[in-house]
Design a protein around this motif. Structure first.
Motif, PDB file in Angstrom:
ATOM      1  N   ALA A 619       1.013  -1.075  -0.066  1.00  0.00           N
ATOM      2  CA  ALA A 619       0.002  -0.077  -0.022  1.00  0.00           C
ATOM      3  C   ALA A 619       0.864   1.275  -0.095  1.00  0.00           C
ATOM      4  O   ALA A 619       1.875   1.088   0.321  1.00  0.00           O
ATOM      5  CB  ALA A 619      -0.958   0.144   1.230  1.00  0.00           C
ATOM      6  N   ASN A 620       0.366   2.383  -0.476  1.00  0.00           N
ATOM      7  CA  ASN A 620       0.936   3.610  -0.472  1.00  0.00           C
ATOM      8  C   ASN A 620       0.602   4.632   0.742  1.00  0.00           C
ATOM      9  O   ASN A 620      -0.419   5.157   0.798  1.00  0.00           O
ATOM     10  CB  ASN A 620       0.653   4.281  -1.706  1.00  0.00           C
ATOM     11  N   TYR A 621       1.504   4.429   1.855  1.00  0.00           N
ATOM     12  CA  TYR A 621       1.141   5.271   3.064  1.00  0.00           C
ATOM     13  C   TYR A 621       2.358   5.720   3.697  1.00  0.00           C
ATOM     14  O   TYR A 621       3.511   5.323   2.963  1.00  0.00           O
ATOM     15  CB  TYR A 621       0.452   4.480   4.097  1.00  0.00           C
ATOM     16  N   SER A 699      -4.332   7.526   3.706  1.00  0.00           N
ATOM     17  CA  SER A 699      -3.649   8.282   2.450  1.00  0.00           C
ATOM     18  C   SER A 699      -2.281   8.162   2.394  1.00  0.00           C
ATOM     19  O   SER A 699      -1.605   7.681   3.283  1.00  0.00           O
ATOM     20  CB  SER A 699      -4.222   9.745   2.456  1.00  0.00           C
ATOM     21  N   TRP A 700      -1.916   8.591   1.374  1.00  0.00           N
ATOM     22  CA  TRP A 700      -0.268   8.391   1.194  1.00  0.00           C
ATOM     23  C   TRP A 700       0.388   9.029   2.283  1.00  0.00           C
ATOM     24  O   TRP A 700       1.597   8.697   2.433  1.00  0.00           O
ATOM     25  CB  TRP A 700       0.099   9.090  -0.346  1.00  0.00           C
ATOM     26  N   GLY A 701      -0.065  10.094   3.043  1.00  0.00           N
ATOM     27  CA  GLY A 701       0.908  10.840   3.971  1.00  0.00           C
ATOM     28  C   GLY A 701       0.336  10.289   5.506  1.00  0.00           C
ATOM     29  O   GLY A 701       0.905  10.805   6.096  1.00  0.00           O
ATOM     30  N   HIS A 723      -5.019  14.814   0.150  1.00  0.00           N
ATOM     31  CA  HIS A 723      -5.171  13.511   0.861  1.00  0.00           C
ATOM     32  C   HIS A 723      -6.519  12.877   0.631  1.00  0.00           C
ATOM     33  O   HIS A 723      -6.583  11.557   0.741  1.00  0.00           O
ATOM     34  CB  HIS A 723      -5.016  13.523   2.249  1.00  0.00           C
ATOM     35  N   VAL A 724      -7.503  13.283  -0.086  1.00  0.00           N
ATOM     36  CA  VAL A 724      -8.781  12.940  -0.116  1.00  0.00           C
ATOM     37  C   VAL A 724      -9.306  12.739  -1.336  1.00  0.00           C
ATOM     38  O   VAL A 724      -9.280  13.549  -2.317  1.00  0.00           O
ATOM     39  CB  VAL A 724      -9.728  14.063   0.827  1.00  0.00           C
TER      40      VAL A 724
END
Length: 734
Positions: A619-621, A699-701, A723-724
């Motif tokens: 996953a991208n986090y 989310s990614w961040g 992020h949304v």
């Protein structure tokens, strides 16, 4: 003043990379024309040839070529034939015989970074440098190139202008194609041919400059493989660096150029009249019929290669359609890869596909219509059967109340039956899932590893055509029951570990029943958003390109909850009435919070759909921070294109990480009083902009703890940030 060359060919690779037999032939062919005194004029001792070398050997040779006692008037030529590889940051590497990948990523020390070549080139005193790369993504090497200049250069007429010339077989984003029946790579074949025949000397001045040689090779390559676009990057006067000599007043060369002109005008279809003109030209130049015929065959070969590829693609497409139609996702990907391997553009094969696929599609639609009629007959038969049962029940009980209840039950069953019989025509696709089964912390916390099991599953889906080739893929989600939220013991553990009381919003844990529906395979992409934003307005305007991180396949972001609702409304209006014959409409909407968690879990009860923890491989986090004992990973600091990681067990991608996803519900501090039928929990007459709506998925961040299946996020309905994004649900509405 001297000429030096380094020729590198890599044909043998580790198992992850396919061999390139032509690469070692390429360097020998280049050496042959360069040392020929009538062509390249290089001294044999000043050419170094490396075939299948180790990476350090390549680095040493590059250093020697550009920096070992070189003078400003020297001509340096660097040639490479082999695999060009990009890492996960898009940086170019030239392969060696040791180049390989681990865990899907390039092991960088086993290859030569383009930056290393770049630095040696820029540090060289030589003011005449030619770089020829016959590999994938080779155009990326040209960025940032300069040439040293002390302001006192004595230009040598036989070497041409000072500067640098970069000749590449492909652009910075493109693969370089091979042709199996050629002994040489296609780009190198025509570089060598241009020098050997002298045909690359366009201005007939007896010298072949860098730009002339590239233009000759480029035109020939695109005759045989139109999708391949060789690039030329000159620095200062690099385009006028002379690489070879060409014969003057050579009758063979004059005849060749005449044939090339005629062939280019007719795209290789030389008419009998033109053949007569060429015969007169042959006699005028006093060439034998054999010599002339050999030249014609060489000139026409690229056009014949192109025609052969089109014929091969057409025949293989016919065979594929006879075996399977409609094509599944894997077959579509294979066809696209096959087209790329042949070097054909979309426009090259458009007429072939229209001629072959259109009749098959018509027949398929007819069969679907017949199956639809049978489906309606089955529904009607079931309706009649249930009516008979209801009537019998009414007679047995003799009460009007029972009669009304039976009729209500019958109507509900008919509605559910009509939906379960797939009013929406679906097809099956195969996907990969991943589950973390074992995390090993290592000694003193060093060397952590995790074991991931991969498996294949299937699901059903349908596609919504949005125009201009943009589609929305909707996956069929079966109905069922699940426990929503988190157990009290686990919540208190999270509160103690991460020092935040917000996890208590995930209780009380309660059972929810969810009806079948369809959900987007991916978060809504920027291409899909732009297509729907172009549709007629329903309630509010939409920005066609709101996102910060631009790319069609990345998820859209910087959209408010109101924007997401408008997107669904426009999409619903767009498809309205498709099933009017069944008194049924298709409705697109945001998922309820219960539907979202049910889909994310996909029958799992662990914190993540992939297991007890998560990793940056799945996953991208913000993977630089761990949830449990998993190895730390990369924090990419931005969204990435959707579908890069394995799907969950329902076949949906990016349910955890990349972007938060809006839900239809108002946000509540707990599940006390929440619906248990899967519907959205919305306050009546709530148009307050200050009301928060539910966000799900992380989310990614975000920290991994926020990416859990049960985690509940929220934000103001009017707010937007990077992020949304959103994901849509589709249901049939009677």
């Amino acid at each position: 003043m001297a000429k030096f060359a380094l020729l590198i060919g890599v044909s043998e690779y580790q198992k992850e990379l396919k061999p390139l037999p032509a690469a070692v032939n390429d360097v020998e062919a280049m050496r042959r024309v360069l040392v020929n005194p009538e062509m390249g004029g290089f001294a044999e001792s000043d050419i170094e040839v490396l075939t299948n070398p180790q990476p350090q050997k390549i680095r040493d040779a590059i250093f020697q070529l550009f920096l070992a006692n070189r003078q400003k008037n020297d001509l340096l030529l660097f040639y490479f034939s082999g695999h060009g590889i990009k890492d996960d940051r898009g940086k170019l590497y030239l392969s060696s015989c040791e180049t390989h990948k681990e865990y899907g990523r390039l092991v960088k020390p086993s290859a030569i970074a383009a930056n290393y070549l770049h630095e040696n080139i820029n540090d060289s005193r030589s003011q005449r440098q030619v770089i020829i790369l016959d590999c994938c993504f080779s155009g990326a090497i040209a960025q940032g190139m300069t040439v040293k200049d002390d302001g006192n250069v004595d230009l040598q007429a036989q070497l041409g202008g000072k500067g640098r010339a970069i000749l590449t077989s492909s652009s910075s984003t493109q693969y370089s194609f091979e042709q199996e029946d050629l002994e040489l790579s296609i780009y190198t074949k025509y570089l060598v041919e241009g020098i050997e025949t002298g045909a690359a000397d366009k201005d007939e001045d007896g010298q072949i400059s860098a730009d002339e040689l590239h233009e000759y090779a480029r035109s020939k390559v695109q005759e045989a493989s139109p999708a391949m676009t060789p690039k030329f990057y000159p620095v200062e006067e690099g385009h006028k660096i002379f690489l070879a000599k060409s014969p003057q007043d050579d009758p063979k060369l004059k005849y060749r150029k005449e044939v090339e002109t005629r062939a280019e005008q007719s795209r290789g279809n030389i008419s009998p009249i033109v053949l007569g003109i060429l015969e007169l030209k042959r006699e005028e130049l006093k060439l034998s019929p054999e010599e002339a015929n050999t030249i014609k065959e060489e000139v026409l070969q690229p056009y014949r290669d192109y025609k052969r590829k089109l014929d091969k693609y057409e025949q293989d497409l016919r065979d594929a359609i006879n075996q399977e139609y409609p094509f599944n996702e894997n077959t579509k990907k294979d066809l696209k890869e096959y087209q790329q391997d042949l070097g054909l553009r979309d426009e090259d094969i458009a007429s072939i596909e229209k001629r072959i696929i259109a009749p098959k599609q018509t027949e398929y639609q007819r069969q679907q219509q017949e199956e639809g009629k049978k489906l309606l007959q089955q529904i009607e038969a079931e309706k009649q059967r249930q009516e008979a049962e209801t009537k019998k029940l009414q007679q047995q009980r003799g009460a009007e109340r029972k009669k009304q209840e039976a009729e209500k039950l019958r109507q509900q069953q008919v509605r559910e039956k009509s939906q379960s019989f797939s009013i929406i025509q679906t097809q099956q696709f195969e996907f990969e899932t991943a589950t973390i089964v074992n995390v090993k912390p290592g000694f003193f916390g060093i060397g952590k590893t995790c074991e991931i099991n991969h498996s294949r599953k299937t699901a059903k889906y349908f596609t919504e055509e949005l125009g201009n080739g943009v589609v929305l893929e909707m996956v069929e989600i079966p109905g069922g029951k699940f426990m929503m939220g988190t157990e009290d013991e686990e919540i208190e553990r999270l509160v103690r570990k991460f020092h935040w009381n917000g996890y208590r919003r995930e209780k009380p844990r309660h059972q929810v029943t969810v009806k079948p529906f369809f959900m987007g395979k991916y978060p809504v992409t920027q291409a899909q958003w732009k297509a729907v934003a172009a549709l007629p307005k329903v309630n509010r305007n939409l920005k066609p390109e709101p996102s910060k991180f631009k790319e069609d396949d990345r998820p859209v972001e910087r959209v408010s909850w109101y924007d997401a609702v408008e997107f669904c409304d426009r999409l619903s209006h767009f498809v309205k009435g498709r099933l009017s014959s069944l008194n049924t409409d298709i409705q697109y909407r945001l998922p309820s919070e219960a539907e979202w968690e049910y889909v994310c879990r996909a029958h799992t009860t662990t914190p993540f759909h992939c297991g007890e923890t998560i990793t940056g491989e799945l996953a991208n986090y913000r993977a630089s921070l761990a949830f449990a004992d998993e190895p730390k990973g990369e924090c990419r600091e931005q969204t990435i294109p959707v579908g890069q990681f394995p799907a969950n067990a329902f076949g949906l991608y990016d349910m955890q990480g990349n972007v938060w996803e809006w839900c239809a519900d108002d946000f509540h501090d707990s599940y006390q009083g929440a619906p248990t039928d899967g519907s959205a929990w919305v306050e009546q007459n709530n148009d307050n902009d200050n009301r928060c709506r539910v966000l799900r998925g992380g989310s990614w961040g975000d920290l991994p703890v926020y990416c859990r299946s049960a985690y509940r996020g929220s934000s103001f309905a009017r707010s937007v940030n990077t992020h949304v994004g959103l994901r849509v649900v589709c249901v049939a509405v009677a």
